[in-house]
Design a protein around this motif. Sequence first.
Motif, PDB file in Angstrom:
ATOM      1  N   GLU A   1     -17.821   0.247  29.587  1.00 38.63           N
ATOM      2  CA  GLU A   1     -16.979  -0.158  30.638  1.00 38.63           C
ATOM      3  C   GLU A   1     -15.579   0.159  30.388  1.00 38.63           C
ATOM      4  N   GLN A   2     -15.139   0.178  29.074  1.00 38.73           N
ATOM      5  CA  GLN A   2     -13.870   0.502  28.796  1.00 38.73           C
ATOM      6  C   GLN A   2     -13.696   2.094  28.805  1.00 38.73           C
ATOM      7  N   ALA A   3     -14.636   2.922  28.290  1.00 37.07           N
ATOM      8  CA  ALA A   3     -14.759   4.258  28.510  1.00 37.07           C
ATOM      9  C   ALA A   3     -14.634   4.799  29.877  1.00 37.07           C
ATOM     10  N   GLU A   4     -15.358   4.025  30.786  1.00 38.32           N
ATOM     11  CA  GLU A   4     -15.168   4.512  32.036  1.00 38.32           C
ATOM     12  C   GLU A   4     -13.851   4.190  32.856  1.00 38.32           C
ATOM     13  N   LEU A   5     -13.293   2.881  32.459  1.00 38.07           N
ATOM     14  CA  LEU A   5     -11.738   2.763  32.921  1.00 38.07           C
ATOM     15  C   LEU A   5     -11.049   3.900  32.478  1.00 38.07           C
ATOM     16  N   VAL A   6     -11.154   4.244  31.109  1.00 36.38           N
ATOM     17  CA  VAL A   6     -10.152   5.260  30.667  1.00 36.38           C
ATOM     18  C   VAL A   6     -10.110   6.418  31.241  1.00 36.38           C
ATOM     19  N   ALA A   7     -11.464   6.931  31.489  1.00 34.84           N
ATOM     20  CA  ALA A   7     -11.706   8.283  32.216  1.00 34.84           C
ATOM     21  C   ALA A   7     -11.491   8.282  33.723  1.00 34.84           C
ATOM     22  N   SER A   8     -11.466   7.167  34.395  1.00 33.88           N
ATOM     23  CA  SER A   8     -11.225   7.001  35.824  1.00 33.88           C
ATOM     24  C   SER A   8      -9.709   6.920  36.126  1.00 33.88           C
ATOM     25  N   ASP A   9      -8.964   6.247  35.048  1.00 30.54           N
ATOM     26  CA  ASP A   9      -7.474   5.986  35.307  1.00 30.54           C
ATOM     27  C   ASP A   9      -6.648   7.430  35.258  1.00 30.54           C
ATOM     28  N   ASP A  10      -6.245   7.870  36.438  1.00 30.89           N
ATOM     29  CA  ASP A  10      -5.495   8.994  36.333  1.00 30.89           C
ATOM     30  C   ASP A  10      -3.920   8.721  35.885  1.00 30.89           C
ATOM     31  N   THR A  11      -3.491   7.647  35.702  1.00 27.24           N
ATOM     32  CA  THR A  11      -2.355   7.406  35.302  1.00 27.24           C
ATOM     33  C   THR A  11      -2.014   7.492  33.924  1.00 27.24           C
TER      34      THR A  11
ATOM     35  N   ASP B   1      -5.511  14.641  29.238  1.00 28.25           N
ATOM     36  CA  ASP B   1      -7.053  14.925  28.396  1.00 28.25           C
ATOM     37  C   ASP B   1      -6.847  14.349  27.136  1.00 28.25           C
ATOM     38  N   ALA B   2      -5.833  14.789  26.239  1.00 28.13           N
ATOM     39  CA  ALA B   2      -5.743  14.480  24.937  1.00 28.13           C
ATOM     40  C   ALA B   2      -5.274  12.877  25.041  1.00 28.13           C
ATOM     41  N   LEU B   3      -4.661  12.505  25.580  1.00 27.68           N
ATOM     42  CA  LEU B   3      -4.397  11.023  25.733  1.00 27.68           C
ATOM     43  C   LEU B   3      -5.643  10.149  25.835  1.00 27.68           C
ATOM     44  N   GLN B   4      -6.393  10.637  26.846  1.00 26.65           N
ATOM     45  CA  GLN B   4      -7.779   9.897  27.228  1.00 26.65           C
ATOM     46  C   GLN B   4      -8.843  10.438  26.117  1.00 26.65           C
ATOM     47  N   ALA B   5      -8.748  11.440  25.746  1.00 30.38           N
ATOM     48  CA  ALA B   5      -9.841  11.911  24.347  1.00 30.38           C
ATOM     49  C   ALA B   5      -9.451  10.712  23.108  1.00 30.38           C
ATOM     50  N   ALA B   6      -7.969  10.611  22.982  1.00 31.44           N
ATOM     51  CA  ALA B   6      -7.715   9.693  21.610  1.00 31.44           C
ATOM     52  C   ALA B   6      -8.260   8.325  22.088  1.00 31.44           C
ATOM     53  N   ALA B   7      -7.863   7.991  23.258  1.00 29.48           N
ATOM     54  CA  ALA B   7      -8.331   6.435  23.584  1.00 29.48           C
ATOM     55  C   ALA B   7      -9.795   6.431  23.538  1.00 29.48           C
ATOM     56  N   LEU B   8     -10.770   7.314  23.924  1.00 31.06           N
ATOM     57  CA  LEU B   8     -12.262   7.231  24.068  1.00 31.06           C
ATOM     58  C   LEU B   8     -12.507   7.187  22.563  1.00 31.06           C
ATOM     59  N   ALA B   9     -11.860   7.813  21.560  1.00 29.69           N
ATOM     60  CA  ALA B   9     -12.126   7.834  19.928  1.00 29.69           C
ATOM     61  C   ALA B   9     -11.807   6.593  19.576  1.00 29.69           C
ATOM     62  N   GLU B  10     -10.972   5.881  19.983  1.00 25.59           N
ATOM     63  CA  GLU B  10     -10.638   4.336  19.530  1.00 25.59           C
ATOM     64  C   GLU B  10     -11.787   3.474  20.202  1.00 25.59           C
ATOM     65  N   ILE B  11     -12.234   3.749  21.385  1.00 28.67           N
ATOM     66  CA  ILE B  11     -13.281   2.973  21.700  1.00 28.67           C
ATOM     67  C   ILE B  11     -14.454   2.935  21.228  1.00 28.67           C
ATOM     68  N   ARG B  12     -14.983   4.465  20.834  1.00 28.91           N
ATOM     69  CA  ARG B  12     -16.126   4.680  20.163  1.00 28.91           C
ATOM     70  C   ARG B  12     -16.183   4.351  18.864  1.00 28.91           C
ATOM     71  N   HIS B  13     -14.840   4.122  18.028  1.00 27.17           N
ATOM     72  CA  HIS B  13     -14.845   3.866  16.493  1.00 27.17           C
ATOM     73  C   HIS B  13     -15.758   2.803  16.246  1.00 27.17           C
ATOM     74  N   PRO B  14     -16.578   2.947  15.382  1.00 25.67           N
ATOM     75  CA  PRO B  14     -17.299   1.843  14.861  1.00 25.67           C
ATOM     76  C   PRO B  14     -16.716   0.531  14.517  1.00 25.67           C
ATOM     77  N   GLU B  15     -15.675   0.586  14.059  1.00 29.38           N
ATOM     78  CA  GLU B  15     -14.796  -1.082  13.689  1.00 29.38           C
ATOM     79  C   GLU B  15     -14.159  -1.530  14.976  1.00 29.38           C
ATOM     80  N   ALA B  16     -14.409  -0.783  16.135  1.00 31.09           N
ATOM     81  CA  ALA B  16     -13.856  -1.425  17.543  1.00 31.09           C
ATOM     82  C   ALA B  16     -14.770  -2.712  17.809  1.00 31.09           C
ATOM     83  N   ASP B  17     -14.201  -3.657  17.980  1.00 32.95           N
ATOM     84  CA  ASP B  17     -14.963  -4.999  18.158  1.00 32.95           C
ATOM     85  C   ASP B  17     -15.533  -4.956  19.539  1.00 32.95           C
ATOM     86  N   LEU B  18     -16.446  -4.175  19.939  1.00 31.66           N
ATOM     87  CA  LEU B  18     -16.945  -3.955  21.216  1.00 31.66           C
ATOM     88  C   LEU B  18     -18.615  -3.992  21.276  1.00 31.66           C
TER      89      LEU B  18
END
Length: 107
Positions: free
Chosen positions: A46-56, A22-39
């Motif tokens: 799409e990336q948030a859904e990928l991170v949330a659905s990847d149980d590995t 949960d902490a790993l995924q939360a940290a990744a989601l924070a990076e994805i949502r960061h205003p400076e992320a070029d997305l």
Amino acid sequence: MSDEPKFLRLTVELTVEVLDMDALQAAALAEIRHPEADLSEEERTEQAELVASDDTGASALQWLIEPDHVLGLVEHISEIEPREAVLGVEPSEGPSEEEEEHDHDHV
């Protein structure tokens, strides 16, 4: 010494144990949502859904490692300039027997 450019390809293999998915995924989601992320918003979703659905955890970890971070492993960094970086993260069955025997060996 020749003036021709010299290139070296650095390959690093690292096996990590995920202690808190949960902490790993939360940290990744924070990076994805960061205003400076070029997305775009579509890419963020799409990336948030990928991170949330990847149980590995591989998708999440990939968001948290910048290939430039590896440069911190190289002393005299001012003597080299990174030209290309490729990062891949995939699920693993755990450390191999060889990795367990040499956990802290350095080349």
